[in-house]
Design an enzyme around this catalytic site. Structure first.
Site, PDB file in Angstrom:
ATOM      1  CD  GLU A 123      70.262 -17.031  16.702  1.00  0.00           C
ATOM      2  OE1 GLU A 123      69.638 -16.492  15.767  1.00  0.00           O
ATOM      3  OE2 GLU A 123      71.295 -16.547  17.214  1.00  0.00           O
ATOM      4  CG  ASN A 174      75.683 -15.923  12.254  1.00  0.00           C
ATOM      5  OD1 ASN A 174      74.967 -16.034  11.249  1.00  0.00           O
ATOM      6  ND2 ASN A 174      75.456 -14.980  13.168  1.00  0.00           N
ATOM      7  CD  GLU A 175      74.313 -11.569  10.912  1.00  0.00           C
ATOM      8  OE1 GLU A 175      74.359 -10.812  11.892  1.00  0.00           O
ATOM      9  OE2 GLU A 175      73.307 -11.668  10.175  1.00  0.00           O
ATOM     10  CE1 TYR A 233      66.208 -11.967   9.438  1.00  0.00           C
ATOM     11  CE2 TYR A 233      68.465 -11.161   9.420  1.00  0.00           C
ATOM     12  CZ  TYR A 233      67.540 -12.126   9.779  1.00  0.00           C
ATOM     13  OH  TYR A 233      67.930 -13.249  10.469  1.00  0.00           O
ATOM     14  CD  GLU A 266      70.860 -15.005  10.268  1.00  0.00           C
ATOM     15  OE1 GLU A 266      70.378 -13.896  10.592  1.00  0.00           O
ATOM     16  OE2 GLU A 266      71.756 -15.579  10.916  1.00  0.00           O
ATOM     17  CD  GLN A 292      65.989 -17.498  14.182  1.00  0.00           C
ATOM     18  OE1 GLN A 292      65.742 -18.330  15.043  1.00  0.00           O
ATOM     19  NE2 GLN A 292      67.004 -16.641  14.286  1.00  0.00           N
TER      20      GLN A 292
END
Ligand code: AHR
Length: 562
Positions: free
Chosen positions: A97, A241-242, A309, A365, A414
């Site tokens: 990113e 995204n999200e 996460y 992610e 990432q």
């Protein structure tokens, strides 16, 4: 190492924090995340199902079990003649990113010549782990990004403020053409994420035309004028995204309609450009999101992008990447095991609308999210990476592999210098993290046939009143017919003996490598870049159709059976 234990009441595993007011910086919590505090009581019963896919036979909810002995032998049955699902190599995808030093310094640098260029050292290291795809340009950044800002002569590209990641000025010197050069040099496939939040269907469709149209249209000819005559043949495209958070704070009903509208205009120009359209998936355990989006738009979706996460502690104090107690080690592993519950339950909802499993679950992610390294920009999410991160990676990848029927893609967050990275850089220096070595081990599973395993007498890692399965594994057969085993023991003090009955495998020997280190928080620094590195593993033997492994504490291994 910090010895006092983290206060259990404050601990939330995998929580995504809280939504911020407009004026708040994202780094006070995850961007656009909803309030998601894990209830410890429910964790206890759910996490037990997370080890070794759904194949555990001798299983009861942990809370209902008496304390288990620490050193029991773990028995595994490998049914090598009953493989059905292929482990997609795309499970081993990366994410890059425009965030902190992920792109600038990470893969794109002015070191040496003074002009921007790709880093040869980083590319060579990424080639070695056979990166299958790289998700770009975000993350949250994707819904701010306008692709036209990143093409054409660099000097004429507009400069923007990256308001979501540290308010730094983004000069757009790394844009679409540079990204494609990066993935081509790594040997990976592109995976672009289009802008739904501040973009339009027209903008996304025109980007698609720029990257994929063979030529003749004004937009494709622009690519040609920029030095790239041949189309890039991109297939993977994220539609936002999200979108439930930083990508537009949408409700699933609204997003499903938006998805349909944007996705409709992503059309193939030929067989090489049939889009693989990836919808924003759920935030952790937002099962309603999955249900609504699959119900309303599932017909047009190829992949659904779940984000989760592993966080030890509340968002405001996630804890240091390198200074942690055994309890924080344990909680990280427990947080990683939660992926099994998430994947299982989201997949079950997807089954309702898509029983033939056409739609892939893509975990776009995942990884450990710690506090940033002291003294670094809090907006850059730069964190160190210890043996703990390596164990979390191994556990998570085993979960993905063992759900190969539905999980057909994932992207660790990432790739370089951000969150749970493969690689850290400092000026011209580069180091490989413990997580890198796990990805290296697991290349044996890329596009291999998953061999089902059943575990009996799972060994448990007990800490205080809590316990989790200690051993995690994947067994696969590659396209040459060679069987590989990856295994980990998350218990930091007790070795484990694993006896695997090999049904349908005619092996007589096993050899491989091990990743372990002197301490649970051992890591590679620029001063000592090789503290955590693989060595030859000699603790496995095959006799009378059984594989016996003595797995040292806090270790990950890869074995080839011959
Ligand atoms: O990976 C960092 C950020 O986490 C991403 O930009 C966003 O999608 C997620 O919230």
């Amino acid at each position: 190492m910090r010895l006092p234990e983290a206060p259990t009441k404050a601990i939330s595993l995998g929580a995504r924090g809280f939504r911020h007011g407009r004026s708040k910086q994202w780094f006070q919590g995850p961007p656009g995340g909803r309030q998601r505090y894990q209830r410890p009581s429910t964790m206890k019963t759910r996490v037990a199902s997370a080890l070794l896919c759904a194949c555990i036979t001798a299983f009861k909810p942990l809370s209902a079990q008496a304390p288990r002995p620490r050193s029991a032998v773990t028995h595994i049955v490998v049914d090598a003649d009953q493989g059905r699902d292929t482990i997609s190599r795309h499970i081993y995808g990366q994410f890059a990113e425009h965030l902190g030093r992920g792109i600038y310094d990470g893969v794109w640098t002015r070191e040496g010549s003074g002009a921007w260029h790709l880093r040869d050292d980083v590319i060579a290291a990424l080639r070695r782990i056979q990166v299958p795809n790289v998700r770009w340009p975000g993350g949250c950044f994707a819904d701010y990004y306008h692709w036209r800002d990143g093409i054409g002569p660099a000097a004429r590209r507009p400069r923007m403020v990256n308001t979501i990641w540290g308010n730094v000025v983004e000069d757009n010197s790394f844009g679409t053409d540079e990204y494609i050069e990066l993935v081509v040099r790594i040997g990976a496939e592109p995976f672009v994420v289009g802008n739904v939040g501040t973009g339009s269907p027209r903008e996304m469709a025109e980007w698609w035309e720029y990257i994929n149209h063979p030529g003749g249209s004004s937009i494709a000819d622009e690519r040609n004028a920029n030095g790239h005559a041949a189309p890039y043949n991109v297939r993977r495209i994220g539609v936002g995204n999200e979108s439930w958070g930083c990508g537009g704070a949408m409700r699933p009903e609204f997003y499903a309609d938006q998805y349909r509208r944007f996705a409709e205009f992503l059309r193939p120009f030929n067989d090489s450009t049939r889009p693989f359209r990836i919808a924003t998936g759920p935030n952790v355990d937002d099962y309603n999101w999955t249900d609504v989006v699959m119900r309303e738009a599932g017909r047009m979706i190829d992949g659904l992008d779940l984000h989760y996460y592993t966080v030890v502690g509340p968002w405001a104090h996630k804890g240091s990447a390198t200074q942690f107690s055994e309890r924080e080690w344990f909680l990280a592993a427990k947080g990683a095991l939660r992926m099994n519950e998430l994947v299982t339950r989201h997949a079950a909802i997807m089954d309702k609308y898509d029983p033939r499993k056409r739609v892939a679950l893509i975990v776009g992610e995942w990884g450990m999210w710690h506090d940033v390294e002291p003294g670094t920009n809090p907006g850059f999410l730069y964190q160190q990476n210890t043996l703990r991160d390596a164990l979390v990676a191994a556990i998570t990848l085993d979960i993905f592999n063992n759900h190969a029927d539905r999980v057909r893609g994932a992207n660790i967050a990432q790739m370089v210098n951000v969150l749970q990275s493969m690689i850290l850089t400092r000026g011209p220096q580069m180091l490989l993290t413990p997580t890198y070595h796990v990805f290296d081990f697991y290349t044996v599973h890329h596009d291999a046939l998953l061999l089902p395993i059943t575990i009996e007498n799972a060994g448990y890692y007990v800490l205080g009143a809590d316990s989790i399965p200690a051993v995690s594994a994947t067994v696969s057969r590659d396209q040459r017919g060679v069987v590989h085993v990856t295994m980990s023991n998350v218990d930091p003090t007790q070795p484990r003996t694993i006896v695997a009955e090999l049904r349908g495998v005619s092996a007589t020997s096993a050899a491989g490598r091990i990743l372990t280190a002197p301490a649970i928080n051992s890591y590679n620094s620029f001063e000592q870049p090789d503290v955590v590195h693989p060595t030859a593993f000699t603790g496995a033997r095959v006799e009378n159709g059984s594989l016996t492994v003595t797995l040292p504490p806090k270790s990950v291994i890869v074995l080839e059976l011959r």
